[in-house]
Design a protein around this motif. Structure first.
Motif, PDB file in Angstrom:
ATOM      1  N   TYR A  10       1.635 -13.292  -7.585  1.00  0.00           N
ATOM      2  CA  TYR A  10       1.505 -11.860  -7.330  1.00  0.00           C
ATOM      3  C   TYR A  10       1.681 -11.501  -5.857  1.00  0.00           C
ATOM      4  N   THR A  12       2.949 -10.373  -2.548  1.00  0.00           N
ATOM      5  CA  THR A  12       4.122  -9.610  -2.128  1.00  0.00           C
ATOM      6  C   THR A  12       4.440  -9.857  -0.653  1.00  0.00           C
ATOM      7  N   ASP A  18      -1.191  -6.383  -1.421  1.00  0.00           N
ATOM      8  CA  ASP A  18      -1.849  -7.568  -1.990  1.00  0.00           C
ATOM      9  C   ASP A  18      -3.361  -7.368  -2.078  1.00  0.00           C
ATOM     10  N   HIS A  21      -4.027  -5.093  -4.990  1.00  0.00           N
ATOM     11  CA  HIS A  21      -3.832  -5.823  -6.249  1.00  0.00           C
ATOM     12  C   HIS A  21      -5.020  -6.750  -6.516  1.00  0.00           C
ATOM     13  N   GLU A  66       1.690   2.653  -2.907  1.00  0.00           N
ATOM     14  CA  GLU A  66       3.009   2.100  -3.214  1.00  0.00           C
ATOM     15  C   GLU A  66       4.090   3.178  -3.169  1.00  0.00           C
ATOM     16  N   ILE A 121       3.520  -6.138 -11.597  1.00  0.00           N
ATOM     17  CA  ILE A 121       3.626  -6.782 -10.285  1.00  0.00           C
ATOM     18  C   ILE A 121       4.825  -7.716 -10.253  1.00  0.00           C
ATOM     19  N   ASP A 125       7.014  -4.470  -8.947  1.00  0.00           N
ATOM     20  CA  ASP A 125       6.554  -4.485  -7.560  1.00  0.00           C
ATOM     21  C   ASP A 125       7.345  -5.467  -6.703  1.00  0.00           C
TER      22      ASP A 125
END
Length: 138
Positions: A10, A12, A18, A21, A66, A121, A125
Motif C-alpha cells: 500500500y 505510495t 500513507d 491510509h 487526495e 489503493i 491510488d
C-alpha cells in the motif's frame, strides 16, 4: 474476526497519504474489535457508533486530500477517481444511517471496507501517485 492490516504494497511514498491510509486500517481494526466483542456478549453499541463515525470522517478528509493533490497536479483521471471516492462515502454514510435506524452492523462491514481500500489503493491510488511523481520531477 477479520483483521485489516496495513501492507507494504500500500506504500505510495507520499507520507500524508500513507499516514491517512494507515489510519483507516487502524480504524477498521478498532471497529472490528468493537463489533467482535458482541460475540462475547459485551458489545458496546456506542463504541461501534463512535468508530464508524470516525471512519466516515477520516474517509471524507482523506478523499479531500487526495483530490486536492490530483487537482493541483492536473491528474487526468481525477474525476473518475473522485467518483470512486464518492461511492465509498455514500456507502459509509449509509452504514451510519442504518445504525441510526437501529439496524445492526456486523463484521462483514469491516471486510467490505478493507477489501474496498485494498483494491482502491492498489489499483487507483498507485496509478495517480505514479502520475504525480512523474510530473513533480518533470
Amino acid at each position: 474476526m477479520p483483521s485489516e492490516r496495513w501492507r507494504e504494497q500500500y506504500e505510495t511514498g507520499l507520507e500524508p497519504i500513507d499516514a491517512q491510509h494507515r489510519g483507516l486500517f487502524e480504524a477498521l481494526d478498532r471497529l472490528a474489535g468493537a463489533l467482535g466483542s458482541a460475540a462475547e456478549g459485551r458489545r458496546d453499541e456506542s463504541r461501534v457508533d463512535e468508530e464508524l463515525a470516525f471512519i466516515v470522517q477520516h474517509i471524507i478528509r482523506h478523499c479531500q486530500t487526495e483530490e486536492s493533490l490530483m487537482k493541483e497536479m492536473g491528474f487526468p483521471g481525477r474525476l473518475a477517481h473522485a467518483e470512486q471516492h464518492l461511492e465509498l462515502i455514500h456507502q459509509a454514510r449509509d452504514l451510519q444511517y442504518r445504525r441510526l435506524k437501529g439496524q445492526r452492523v456486523d463484521l462483514e462491514v469491516v471486510a467490505f471496507l478493507g477489501a474496498w481500500l485494498d483494491h482502491h489503493i492498489c489499483e487507483s491510488d498507485l496509478a495517480y501517485v505514479a502520475y504525480l511523481k512523474d510530473h513533480r520531477s518533470a
